[in-house]
Design an enzyme around this catalytic site. Structure first.
Site, PDB file in Angstrom:
ATOM      1  N   GLY A 173      10.397   3.023  -3.499  1.00 51.75           N
ATOM      2  CA  GLY A 173      10.762   2.822  -2.172  1.00 51.75           C
ATOM      3  C   GLY A 173      12.293   2.247  -2.211  1.00 51.75           C
ATOM      4  O   GLY A 173      12.934   2.111  -0.956  1.00 51.75           O
ATOM      5  N   GLU A 201      14.584   5.108  -2.199  1.00 53.07           N
ATOM      6  CA  GLU A 201      14.381   5.742  -1.010  1.00 53.07           C
ATOM      7  C   GLU A 201      15.162   4.750   0.183  1.00 53.07           C
ATOM      8  O   GLU A 201      15.797   5.468   0.948  1.00 53.07           O
ATOM      9  CB  GLU A 201      12.978   5.836  -0.691  1.00 53.07           C
ATOM     10  CG  GLU A 201      12.456   6.855  -1.313  1.00 53.07           C
ATOM     11  CD  GLU A 201      10.907   6.856  -1.348  1.00 53.07           C
ATOM     12  OE1 GLU A 201      10.264   6.038  -1.179  1.00 53.07           O
ATOM     13  OE2 GLU A 201      10.327   8.114  -1.159  1.00 53.07           O
ATOM     14  N   GLU A 241       6.755   6.961  -8.730  1.00 52.43           N
ATOM     15  CA  GLU A 241       5.358   6.901  -7.940  1.00 52.43           C
ATOM     16  C   GLU A 241       4.573   7.804  -8.794  1.00 52.43           C
ATOM     17  O   GLU A 241       3.270   7.304  -8.729  1.00 52.43           O
ATOM     18  CB  GLU A 241       5.433   7.279  -6.693  1.00 52.43           C
ATOM     19  CG  GLU A 241       6.117   6.439  -5.863  1.00 52.43           C
ATOM     20  CD  GLU A 241       7.926   6.607  -5.516  1.00 52.43           C
ATOM     21  OE1 GLU A 241       8.372   7.293  -6.645  1.00 52.43           O
ATOM     22  OE2 GLU A 241       8.543   6.147  -4.547  1.00 52.43           O
TER      23      GLU A 241
HETATM   24  N1  CO8 Z   1       5.618  -4.205  -6.350  1.00 58.41           N
HETATM   25  C1  CO8 Z   1       4.848  -5.436  -6.288  1.00 58.41           C
HETATM   26  N2  CO8 Z   1       5.341  -6.169  -7.542  1.00 58.41           N
HETATM   27  C2  CO8 Z   1       6.341  -5.869  -8.196  1.00 58.41           C
HETATM   28  C3  CO8 Z   1       6.981  -4.618  -8.254  1.00 58.41           C
HETATM   29  C4  CO8 Z   1       6.558  -3.612  -7.160  1.00 58.41           C
HETATM   30  N3  CO8 Z   1       6.851  -2.617  -6.910  1.00 58.41           N
HETATM   31  N4  CO8 Z   1       7.807  -4.382  -9.134  1.00 58.41           N
HETATM   32  C5  CO8 Z   1       7.744  -5.505  -9.664  1.00 58.41           C
HETATM   33  N5  CO8 Z   1       6.821  -6.550  -9.320  1.00 58.41           N
HETATM   34  C6  CO8 Z   1       6.500  -7.722  -9.747  1.00 58.41           C
HETATM   35  C7  CO8 Z   1       5.777  -7.729 -11.075  1.00 58.41           C
HETATM   36  O1  CO8 Z   1       4.458  -7.497 -10.907  1.00 58.41           O
HETATM   37  C8  CO8 Z   1       6.052  -9.206 -11.643  1.00 58.41           C
HETATM   38  O2  CO8 Z   1       5.183  -9.833 -10.673  1.00 58.41           O
HETATM   39  P1  CO8 Z   1       4.348 -11.168 -11.657  1.00 58.41           P
HETATM   40  O3  CO8 Z   1       5.246 -12.043 -12.325  1.00 58.41           O
HETATM   41  O4  CO8 Z   1       3.684 -12.050 -10.713  1.00 58.41           O
HETATM   42  O5  CO8 Z   1       3.541 -10.444 -12.721  1.00 58.41           O
HETATM   43  C9  CO8 Z   1       7.426  -9.309 -11.302  1.00 58.41           C
HETATM   44  O6  CO8 Z   1       7.832  -8.414 -10.020  1.00 58.41           O
HETATM   45  C10 CO8 Z   1       8.443  -9.170 -12.097  1.00 58.41           C
HETATM   46  O7  CO8 Z   1       8.165  -7.784 -12.717  1.00 58.41           O
HETATM   47  P2  CO8 Z   1       7.969  -7.527 -14.373  1.00 58.41           P
HETATM   48  O8  CO8 Z   1       7.383  -8.489 -14.910  1.00 58.41           O
HETATM   49  O9  CO8 Z   1       7.310  -5.889 -14.345  1.00 58.41           O
HETATM   50  O10 CO8 Z   1       9.538  -7.030 -14.647  1.00 58.41           O
HETATM   51  P3  CO8 Z   1      10.115  -6.395 -15.851  1.00 58.41           P
HETATM   52  O11 CO8 Z   1      11.654  -6.759 -16.174  1.00 58.41           O
HETATM   53  O12 CO8 Z   1       9.476  -6.363 -17.301  1.00 58.41           O
HETATM   54  O13 CO8 Z   1      10.112  -4.749 -15.348  1.00 58.41           O
HETATM   55  C11 CO8 Z   1      10.254  -3.005 -13.795  1.00 58.41           C
HETATM   56  C12 CO8 Z   1      10.950  -4.315 -14.155  1.00 58.41           C
HETATM   57  C13 CO8 Z   1      10.573  -1.778 -14.792  1.00 58.41           C
HETATM   58  C14 CO8 Z   1      11.101  -2.723 -12.551  1.00 58.41           C
HETATM   59  C15 CO8 Z   1       8.890  -3.187 -13.465  1.00 58.41           C
HETATM   60  O14 CO8 Z   1       8.615  -4.383 -12.728  1.00 58.41           O
HETATM   61  C16 CO8 Z   1       8.189  -1.988 -12.864  1.00 58.41           C
HETATM   62  O15 CO8 Z   1       8.178  -1.002 -13.372  1.00 58.41           O
HETATM   63  N6  CO8 Z   1       8.022  -2.097 -11.525  1.00 58.41           N
HETATM   64  C17 CO8 Z   1       7.489  -1.145 -10.552  1.00 58.41           C
HETATM   65  C18 CO8 Z   1       8.370   0.062 -10.280  1.00 58.41           C
HETATM   66  C19 CO8 Z   1       7.518   1.067  -9.454  1.00 58.41           C
HETATM   67  O16 CO8 Z   1       6.700   1.636  -9.830  1.00 58.41           O
HETATM   68  N7  CO8 Z   1       8.137   1.199  -8.141  1.00 58.41           N
HETATM   69  C20 CO8 Z   1       7.566   2.194  -7.222  1.00 58.41           C
HETATM   70  C21 CO8 Z   1       6.469   1.599  -6.402  1.00 58.41           C
HETATM   71  S1  CO8 Z   1       5.584   2.751  -5.501  1.00 58.41           S
HETATM   72  C22 CO8 Z   1       6.750   3.137  -4.056  1.00 58.41           C
HETATM   73  O17 CO8 Z   1       7.611   2.722  -3.900  1.00 58.41           O
HETATM   74  C23 CO8 Z   1       6.043   4.053  -3.183  1.00 58.41           C
HETATM   75  C24 CO8 Z   1       7.098   4.340  -2.124  1.00 58.41           C
HETATM   76  C25 CO8 Z   1       6.601   5.090  -1.022  1.00 58.41           C
HETATM   77  C26 CO8 Z   1       7.384   4.739   0.126  1.00 58.41           C
HETATM   78  C27 CO8 Z   1       7.917   3.664   0.444  1.00 58.41           C
HETATM   79  C28 CO8 Z   1       6.689   2.785   0.928  1.00 58.41           C
HETATM   80  C29 CO8 Z   1       6.684   1.503   0.899  1.00 58.41           C
END
Ligand code: CO8
Length: 261
Positions: A112, A115, A135
Protein backbone atom coordinates in the site's frame (compact mmCIF):
# COMPACT_ATOMS: atom_id res chain seq x y z
CA UNK A 1 -4.63 23.44 13.07
CA UNK A 2 -5.94 19.93 13.60
CA UNK A 3 -4.07 17.67 16.01
CA UNK A 4 -3.14 14.45 14.30
CA UNK A 5 -1.91 11.21 15.81
CA UNK A 6 -0.37 9.51 12.76
CA UNK A 7 0.73 12.40 10.53
CA UNK A 8 2.45 15.77 10.90
CA UNK A 9 1.66 18.73 8.70
CA UNK A 10 3.50 21.98 8.02
CA UNK A 11 3.65 24.72 5.42
CA UNK A 12 6.93 25.06 3.53
CA UNK A 13 8.50 27.15 0.81
CA UNK A 14 9.33 30.86 0.74
CA UNK A 15 5.67 31.76 0.36
CA UNK A 16 4.47 28.97 2.65
CA UNK A 17 2.35 27.73 -0.22
CA UNK A 18 3.53 24.10 -0.21
CA UNK A 19 1.91 21.81 2.34
CA UNK A 20 4.09 18.97 3.62
CA UNK A 21 2.32 15.96 5.10
CA UNK A 22 4.69 13.63 6.95
CA UNK A 23 3.47 10.12 7.70
CA UNK A 24 4.47 9.67 11.32
CA UNK A 25 3.99 6.21 12.72
CA UNK A 26 7.65 5.31 13.19
CA UNK A 27 7.14 2.20 15.34
CA UNK A 28 5.27 0.48 12.52
CA UNK A 29 7.37 1.89 9.64
CA UNK A 30 4.38 4.08 8.74
CA UNK A 31 2.12 1.10 8.10
CA UNK A 32 -1.08 2.58 6.75
CA UNK A 33 -3.70 1.84 9.40
CA UNK A 34 -7.25 3.15 9.04
CA UNK A 35 -6.58 6.00 11.43
CA UNK A 36 -3.61 7.17 9.38
CA UNK A 37 -5.57 7.05 6.12
CA UNK A 38 -8.45 8.98 7.70
CA UNK A 39 -6.08 11.69 8.93
CA UNK A 40 -4.44 11.88 5.50
CA UNK A 41 -7.87 12.36 3.92
CA UNK A 42 -8.80 15.03 6.46
CA UNK A 43 -5.61 16.99 5.83
CA UNK A 44 -6.12 16.77 2.05
CA UNK A 45 -9.67 18.09 2.46
CA UNK A 46 -8.25 21.05 4.35
CA UNK A 47 -5.51 21.83 1.84
CA UNK A 48 -7.74 21.34 -1.16
CA UNK A 49 -10.09 24.01 0.20
CA UNK A 50 -7.25 26.42 0.96
CA UNK A 51 -6.46 28.73 -1.96
CA UNK A 52 -3.09 29.66 -0.51
CA UNK A 53 -1.81 26.10 -1.02
CA UNK A 54 -0.36 25.44 -4.49
CA UNK A 55 0.98 21.92 -4.04
CA UNK A 56 1.15 19.14 -1.47
CA UNK A 57 4.12 16.94 -0.59
CA UNK A 58 3.56 13.57 1.08
CA UNK A 59 6.61 12.04 2.72
CA UNK A 60 7.59 9.58 5.45
CA UNK A 61 10.81 9.01 7.37
CA UNK A 62 14.29 8.20 6.07
CA UNK A 63 13.65 4.54 6.91
CA UNK A 64 10.17 4.22 5.45
CA UNK A 65 7.76 6.12 3.29
CA UNK A 66 5.26 3.42 4.23
CA UNK A 67 5.74 -0.34 4.67
CA UNK A 68 2.25 -1.06 3.37
CA UNK A 69 -1.23 -1.49 4.70
CA UNK A 70 -1.28 -2.40 8.38
CA UNK A 71 -0.95 -6.19 8.32
CA UNK A 72 -1.88 -6.56 11.98
CA UNK A 73 -5.08 -4.58 11.40
CA UNK A 74 -5.94 -6.58 8.26
CA UNK A 75 -5.12 -9.99 9.67
CA UNK A 76 -8.54 -10.75 11.23
CA UNK A 77 -10.46 -9.45 8.19
CA UNK A 78 -12.86 -11.76 6.38
CA UNK A 79 -14.23 -11.60 2.85
CA UNK A 80 -17.60 -10.57 4.23
CA UNK A 81 -16.10 -7.81 6.39
CA UNK A 82 -14.11 -6.46 3.42
CA UNK A 83 -17.26 -6.23 1.31
CA UNK A 84 -19.62 -4.97 4.01
CA UNK A 85 -17.11 -2.38 5.23
CA UNK A 86 -16.05 -1.41 1.67
CA UNK A 87 -12.41 -1.99 2.68
CA UNK A 88 -9.98 0.42 0.97
CA UNK A 89 -12.72 2.76 -0.16
CA UNK A 90 -11.00 5.59 1.76
CA UNK A 91 -7.85 4.96 -0.20
CA UNK A 92 -8.86 6.79 -3.34
CA UNK A 93 -8.78 10.21 -1.66
CA UNK A 94 -5.20 10.96 -2.72
CA UNK A 95 -5.90 10.08 -6.35
CA UNK A 96 -8.95 12.34 -6.35
CA UNK A 97 -7.17 15.48 -5.16
CA UNK A 98 -7.36 18.32 -7.68
CA UNK A 99 -4.14 19.93 -6.50
CA UNK A 100 -0.77 18.52 -7.49
CA UNK A 101 0.63 16.01 -4.99
CA UNK A 102 4.30 15.05 -4.90
CA UNK A 103 5.38 11.86 -3.15
CA UNK A 104 8.84 12.21 -1.59
CA UNK A 105 9.89 8.61 -0.97
CA UNK A 106 12.77 7.66 1.32
CA UNK A 107 13.25 4.09 2.47
CA UNK A 108 10.55 1.47 2.02
CA UNK A 109 7.53 2.07 -0.21
CA UNK A 110 5.96 -1.37 -0.06
CA UNK A 111 2.51 -2.70 -0.84
CA UNK A 112 0.00 0.00 0.00
CA UNK A 113 2.98 2.36 0.47
CA UNK A 114 4.05 1.92 -3.13
CA UNK A 115 0.41 2.26 -4.18
CA UNK A 116 0.03 5.45 -2.17
CA UNK A 117 3.10 6.91 -3.90
CA UNK A 118 1.64 5.95 -7.28
CA UNK A 119 -1.60 7.78 -6.48
CA UNK A 120 0.45 10.96 -6.26
CA UNK A 121 1.19 12.99 -9.42
CA UNK A 122 4.97 13.01 -9.26
CA UNK A 123 7.32 10.73 -7.32
CA UNK A 124 10.76 11.89 -6.20
CA UNK A 125 12.91 9.28 -4.46
CA UNK A 126 15.83 9.38 -2.07
CA UNK A 127 18.80 7.33 -3.26
CA UNK A 128 18.11 4.53 -0.77
CA UNK A 129 14.40 4.20 -1.52
CA UNK A 130 13.00 0.74 -2.23
CA UNK A 131 9.75 0.02 -4.02
CA UNK A 132 7.90 -3.28 -3.96
CA UNK A 133 4.58 -5.10 -3.99
CA UNK A 134 5.19 -7.88 -1.44
CA UNK A 135 1.51 -8.81 -0.95
CA UNK A 136 2.02 -12.14 -2.71
CA UNK A 137 4.17 -13.34 0.21
CA UNK A 138 1.22 -12.67 2.54
CA UNK A 139 -1.14 -14.74 0.45
CA UNK A 140 -2.91 -11.77 -1.04
CA UNK A 141 -2.51 -9.39 -3.96
CA UNK A 142 -2.16 -5.61 -4.26
CA UNK A 143 -5.48 -3.89 -3.59
CA UNK A 144 -4.99 -0.22 -4.36
CA UNK A 145 -3.33 -0.02 -7.76
CA UNK A 146 -0.29 -2.30 -7.55
CA UNK A 147 -1.41 -4.48 -10.43
CA UNK A 148 -2.93 -1.57 -12.38
CA UNK A 149 -1.08 1.74 -11.96
CA UNK A 150 2.27 -0.02 -11.66
CA UNK A 151 1.69 -1.98 -14.88
CA UNK A 152 0.78 1.17 -16.81
CA UNK A 153 3.90 2.90 -15.57
CA UNK A 154 6.64 0.27 -15.73
CA UNK A 155 5.13 -2.13 -18.28
CA UNK A 156 3.93 -5.69 -18.00
CA UNK A 157 7.18 -7.61 -17.58
CA UNK A 158 8.56 -5.52 -14.71
CA UNK A 159 5.17 -5.18 -12.98
CA UNK A 160 4.54 -8.91 -13.29
CA UNK A 161 8.01 -9.66 -11.92
CA UNK A 162 7.49 -7.33 -8.93
CA UNK A 163 3.96 -8.54 -8.12
CA UNK A 164 4.69 -12.26 -8.54
CA UNK A 165 8.03 -12.33 -6.71
CA UNK A 166 7.47 -9.58 -4.14
CA UNK A 167 11.05 -8.45 -4.83
CA UNK A 168 11.90 -4.81 -4.26
CA UNK A 169 13.50 -2.49 -6.79
CA UNK A 170 16.02 0.23 -5.99
CA UNK A 171 15.57 3.97 -6.49
CA UNK A 172 17.88 3.81 -9.52
CA UNK A 173 15.81 1.06 -11.10
CA UNK A 174 12.60 2.92 -10.28
CA UNK A 175 13.97 5.95 -12.13
CA UNK A 176 15.04 3.83 -15.10
CA UNK A 177 11.54 2.38 -15.45
CA UNK A 178 9.85 5.77 -15.12
CA UNK A 179 8.20 5.04 -11.76
CA UNK A 180 10.01 8.03 -10.27
CA UNK A 181 11.04 11.18 -12.08
CA UNK A 182 14.09 12.08 -10.00
CA UNK A 183 16.47 10.51 -7.48
CA UNK A 184 18.28 12.75 -4.99
CA UNK A 185 20.39 12.20 -1.86
CA UNK A 186 18.06 11.12 0.95
CA UNK A 187 18.69 14.17 3.15
CA UNK A 188 17.81 16.60 0.34
CA UNK A 189 14.65 14.83 -0.76
CA UNK A 190 11.96 16.84 1.01
CA UNK A 191 13.67 20.14 0.16
CA UNK A 192 13.78 19.13 -3.52
CA UNK A 193 10.12 18.13 -3.45
CA UNK A 194 9.18 21.45 -1.85
CA UNK A 195 11.19 23.28 -4.53
CA UNK A 196 9.22 21.40 -7.16
CA UNK A 197 5.97 22.40 -5.44
CA UNK A 198 7.13 26.02 -5.33
CA UNK A 199 7.93 25.97 -9.06
CA UNK A 200 4.46 24.64 -9.81
CA UNK A 201 3.16 27.32 -7.44
CA UNK A 202 4.54 30.10 -9.65
CA UNK A 203 1.92 29.24 -12.27
CA UNK A 204 -1.83 29.74 -12.31
CA UNK A 205 -3.38 27.21 -9.93
CA UNK A 206 -6.46 27.20 -12.09
CA UNK A 207 -4.49 26.19 -15.18
CA UNK A 208 -2.35 23.73 -13.18
CA UNK A 209 -5.54 21.90 -12.15
CA UNK A 210 -6.76 21.73 -15.73
CA UNK A 211 -3.36 20.48 -16.87
CA UNK A 212 -3.27 17.80 -14.15
CA UNK A 213 -6.71 16.63 -15.21
CA UNK A 214 -5.59 16.42 -18.83
CA UNK A 215 -2.48 14.36 -18.03
CA UNK A 216 -4.55 12.03 -15.83
CA UNK A 217 -6.99 11.56 -18.69
CA UNK A 218 -4.18 9.85 -20.59
CA UNK A 219 -4.53 6.98 -18.10
CA UNK A 220 -8.30 6.79 -18.27
CA UNK A 221 -9.26 6.63 -21.90
CA UNK A 222 -8.28 6.00 -25.52
CA UNK A 223 -5.77 8.23 -27.34
CA UNK A 224 -8.52 9.68 -29.55
CA UNK A 225 -10.75 10.56 -26.59
CA UNK A 226 -7.78 11.85 -24.63
CA UNK A 227 -6.66 14.12 -27.47
CA UNK A 228 -10.18 15.46 -27.81
CA UNK A 229 -10.35 16.15 -24.07
CA UNK A 230 -6.95 17.86 -24.23
CA UNK A 231 -7.93 20.04 -27.19
CA UNK A 232 -11.18 21.15 -25.55
CA UNK A 233 -9.42 21.89 -22.28
CA UNK A 234 -6.76 23.84 -24.19
CA UNK A 235 -9.55 25.82 -25.87
CA UNK A 236 -11.15 26.41 -22.48
CA UNK A 237 -8.01 28.10 -21.16
CA UNK A 238 -8.76 30.90 -23.65
CA UNK A 239 -11.78 31.82 -21.54
CA UNK A 240 -9.58 32.57 -18.52
CA UNK A 241 -7.96 35.79 -17.38
CA UNK A 242 -4.82 33.86 -16.50
CA UNK A 243 -4.32 32.72 -20.12
CA UNK A 244 -4.69 36.32 -21.26
CA UNK A 245 -2.30 37.53 -18.56
CA UNK A 246 0.26 34.81 -19.35
CA UNK A 247 0.46 35.64 -23.03
CA UNK A 248 0.25 39.41 -22.51
CA UNK A 249 3.07 39.25 -19.97
CA UNK A 250 5.20 37.30 -22.46
CA UNK A 251 4.59 39.88 -25.18
CA UNK A 252 5.29 42.75 -22.77
CA UNK A 253 8.45 41.00 -21.53
CA UNK A 254 7.40 41.02 -17.85
CA UNK A 255 6.58 38.30 -15.32
CA UNK A 256 2.98 37.15 -15.34
CA UNK A 257 0.74 37.81 -12.34
CA UNK A 258 -1.86 35.10 -12.15
CA UNK A 259 -5.01 35.37 -10.04
CA UNK A 260 -6.63 31.98 -10.68
CA UNK A 261 -9.44 33.41 -12.74
N1 CO8 B 1 1.92 -3.59 8.88
C1 CO8 B 1 2.01 -3.61 10.23
N2 CO8 B 1 3.18 -3.50 10.89
C2 CO8 B 1 4.31 -3.39 10.16
C3 CO8 B 1 4.28 -3.39 8.74
C4 CO8 B 1 3.01 -3.49 8.10
N3 CO8 B 1 2.90 -3.45 6.78
N4 CO8 B 1 5.56 -3.28 8.30
C5 CO8 B 1 6.34 -3.22 9.38
N5 CO8 B 1 5.60 -3.29 10.51
C6 CO8 B 1 6.05 -3.26 11.91
C7 CO8 B 1 6.70 -4.57 12.31
O1 CO8 B 1 5.72 -5.51 12.66
C8 CO8 B 1 7.57 -4.15 13.47
O2 CO8 B 1 6.73 -3.98 14.58
P1 CO8 B 1 7.16 -4.66 16.01
O3 CO8 B 1 8.41 -3.92 16.39
O4 CO8 B 1 5.99 -4.37 16.90
O5 CO8 B 1 7.40 -6.10 15.74
C9 CO8 B 1 8.02 -2.74 13.05
O6 CO8 B 1 7.09 -2.30 12.06
C10 CO8 B 1 9.41 -2.73 12.46
O7 CO8 B 1 9.44 -3.65 11.39
P2 CO8 B 1 10.58 -4.78 11.23
O8 CO8 B 1 11.10 -5.18 12.54
O9 CO8 B 1 10.05 -5.85 10.34
O10 CO8 B 1 11.69 -3.92 10.45
P3 CO8 B 1 12.84 -4.47 9.48
O11 CO8 B 1 13.75 -3.31 9.24
O12 CO8 B 1 13.41 -5.73 10.01
O13 CO8 B 1 12.08 -4.85 8.11
C11 CO8 B 1 10.52 -4.47 6.29
C12 CO8 B 1 11.49 -3.85 7.31
C13 CO8 B 1 11.30 -5.30 5.26
C14 CO8 B 1 9.81 -3.32 5.60
C15 CO8 B 1 9.52 -5.38 7.02
O14 CO8 B 1 8.97 -4.65 8.09
C16 CO8 B 1 8.37 -5.87 6.17
O15 CO8 B 1 8.54 -6.77 5.37
N6 CO8 B 1 7.16 -5.28 6.33
C17 CO8 B 1 5.97 -5.70 5.64
C18 CO8 B 1 5.98 -5.24 4.22
C19 CO8 B 1 4.74 -5.74 3.53
O16 CO8 B 1 4.49 -6.92 3.37
N7 CO8 B 1 3.91 -4.79 3.04
C20 CO8 B 1 2.71 -5.09 2.33
C21 CO8 B 1 1.56 -5.07 3.26
S1 CO8 B 1 0.10 -5.68 2.49
C22 CO8 B 1 -0.50 -4.38 1.66
O17 CO8 B 1 0.03 -3.30 1.66
C23 CO8 B 1 -1.79 -4.63 0.97
C24 CO8 B 1 -2.15 -3.44 0.14
C25 CO8 B 1 -3.57 -3.50 -0.15
C26 CO8 B 1 -4.00 -2.18 -0.66
C27 CO8 B 1 -3.81 -1.14 0.37
C28 CO8 B 1 -4.64 -1.52 1.55
C29 CO8 B 1 -4.53 -0.68 2.72
Amino acid sequence: ATNFEFIKTELAGEKKNVAVITLNRPKALNALCNGLMKELSTSLDQYENDNSIAAIVITGSEKAFAAGADIKEMQPNTYSKCIMGNFLNDWTRVAKCQKPIIAAVNGYALGGGCELAMMCDIIYAGDKAKFGQPEIALGTIPGAGGTQRLTRVVGKSKAMEMCLTGNMISAAEAEKTGLVSKVVPADQLVAEAVKLGEKIGTHSQLIVQLCKEAVNTAYETTLQEGLKFERRTFHATFSTEDRKEGMTAFVEKRPAKFNNN
